[in-house]
Design a protein around this motif. Structure first.
Motif, mmCIF file in Angstrom:
data_model
loop_
_atom_site.group_PDB
_atom_site.id
_atom_site.type_symbol
_atom_site.label_atom_id
_atom_site.label_comp_id
_atom_site.label_asym_id
_atom_site.label_seq_id
_atom_site.Cartn_x
_atom_site.Cartn_y
_atom_site.Cartn_z
ATOM 1 N N TYR B 32 1.027 -1.253 -0.022
ATOM 2 C CA TYR B 32 -0.553 -0.188 0.010
ATOM 3 C C TYR B 32 0.916 1.246 0.183
ATOM 4 N N ILE B 34 1.166 5.861 -0.135
ATOM 5 C CA ILE B 34 0.391 6.736 -0.820
ATOM 6 C C ILE B 34 1.337 8.037 -0.597
ATOM 7 N N TYR B 36 1.653 11.982 -0.318
ATOM 8 C CA TYR B 36 1.580 13.554 0.767
ATOM 9 C C TYR B 36 2.084 14.481 -0.203
ATOM 10 N N PHE B 46 -3.100 14.023 2.653
ATOM 11 C CA PHE B 46 -3.499 13.066 1.263
ATOM 12 C C PHE B 46 -3.898 13.569 0.279
ATOM 13 N N ASP B 49 -3.477 7.675 -2.722
ATOM 14 C CA ASP B 49 -3.210 5.919 -2.589
ATOM 15 C C ASP B 49 -3.712 4.848 -3.464
ATOM 16 N N ARG B 51 -2.799 0.184 -4.499
ATOM 17 C CA ARG B 51 -2.322 -0.226 -3.154
ATOM 18 C C ARG B 51 -1.574 -1.237 -4.565
ATOM 19 N N ARG B 57 -3.597 4.492 -10.532
ATOM 20 C CA ARG B 57 -4.960 4.739 -10.310
ATOM 21 C C ARG B 57 -4.687 6.172 -10.517
ATOM 22 N N ASN B 93 3.163 1.272 3.714
ATOM 23 C CA ASN B 93 3.184 0.649 4.556
ATOM 24 C C ASN B 93 4.191 0.239 5.383
#
Lengths: 115, 112
Positions: B32, B34, B36, B46, B49, B51, B57, B93
Motif C-alpha cells: 500500500y 500513499i 502526500y 493526503f 493512494d 494498492r 490510479r 505501509n
C-alpha cells in the motif's frame, strides 16, 4: 470535521524547561501518531497509539521524551528537560484503523524552538 | 563542523506543464502506497493512494503509477499550477501495523 488539532502552533523555550505538546485526533479515529520533522532527518515516527495504548515507542529518541493518551480524544508529547537539538516541527496524525488502508491525517504541527 | 542538511530533490516547472515526481521504495513486501503534499507551514496532506494489486490510479489532475518490478512509484500532476508548489512525499505501509514509512520528499516549484 475539524481535522487533527495541535497546540500550541509555536513554542519557544529555554534549554532545561519542560515542554508539552498537545493533540486532539479526528473523532472516531483510533490510532494516533507523533512525528518529528527536521531538515536533517526528515519525517520520523516517534510513537504511536492504538485504542489509547502505546504500541511502539522505539522512535522516541531519549528518556527525556514521553507521550500519553489518557482518552480517545487527547494525547500529549512531553520533553523534559528540553535541549536545543529538540528544535523541530512536531506533527500529530490520526487514522481510522481499517487494516489495509493506512491514510493518516496530519495536524498543522507545533514548531518548537529550544534556545 | 558544518551540519549537512537534508537536500531535497527539486523539480522546477512552468505553470501549465505536466509534472512527474518519482519515488523509490525499499520494501518489496509493501502493499500500500500513499502520496502526500506538504505546503510551507502546514502538515502533510493526503493526495492519492494505490494498492499493490494496481499499477495505475487516477484522481483529479493526479495519477499515481506503481512499478513493483523496480520498486518505483511516481506521481503525475497535469497542468501544474502555482498552488501545487510544495514538498511531495511518498509513503509505504511500514513494519508496524497501521504505520507508514515516509520517503525524503521532493520539492516542486511552479513558476507562473
Amino acid at each position: 470535521d475539524a481535522g487533527v488539532i495541535q497546540s500550541p502552533r509555536h513554542e519557544v523555550t529555554e534549554m532545561g524547561q519542560e515542554v508539552t505538546l498537545r493533540c486532539k485526533p479526528i473523532s472516531g479515529h483510533n490510532s494516533l501518531f507523533w512525528y518529528r520533522q527536521t531538515m536533517m532527518r526528515g519525517l520520523e515516527l516517534l510513537i504511536y497509539f492504538n485504542n489509547n495504548v502505546p504500541i511502539d515507542d522505539s522512535g522516541m529518541p531519549e528518556d527525556r521524551f514521553s507521550a500519553k493518551m489518557p482518552n480517545a480524544s487527547f494525547s500529549t508529547l512531553k520533553i523534559q528537560p528540553s535541549e536545543p537539538r529538540d528544535s523541530a516541527v512536531y506533527f500529530c496524525a490520526s487514522n481510522r484503523d481499517r487494516g489495509a488502508k493506512n491514510i493518516q491525517y496530519f495536524g498543522a504541527g507545533t514548531r518548537l524552538s529550544v534556545l | 563542523g558544518e551540519s549537512v542538511g537534508l537536500h531535497l530533490p527539486t523539480l522546477s516547472v512552468q505553470e501549465g506543464d505536466n509534472s512527474i515526481i518519482n519515488c523509490a521504495y525499499s520494501n518489496s513486501a509493501s502493499d500500500y502506497f500513499i502520496w502526500y503534499k506538504q505546503e510551507s507551514g502546514k502538515g502533510p496532506q493526503f493526495i492519492i493512494d494505490i494498492r499493490s494489486n494496481m499499477d495505475k490510479r487516477q484522481g483529479q489532475r493526479v495519477t499515481v503509477l506503481l512499478n513493483k518490478t523496480v520498486k518505483h512509484l511516481s506521481l503525475q500532476i497535469a497542468a501544474t499550477q502555482p498552488g501545487d508548489s510544495a514538498v511531495y512525499f511518498c509513503a509505504e505501509n511500514g513494519s508496524g501495523y497501521s504505520t507508514l514509512t515516509f520517503g525524503k520528499g521532493t520539492m516542486l516549484l511552479v513558476s507562473p
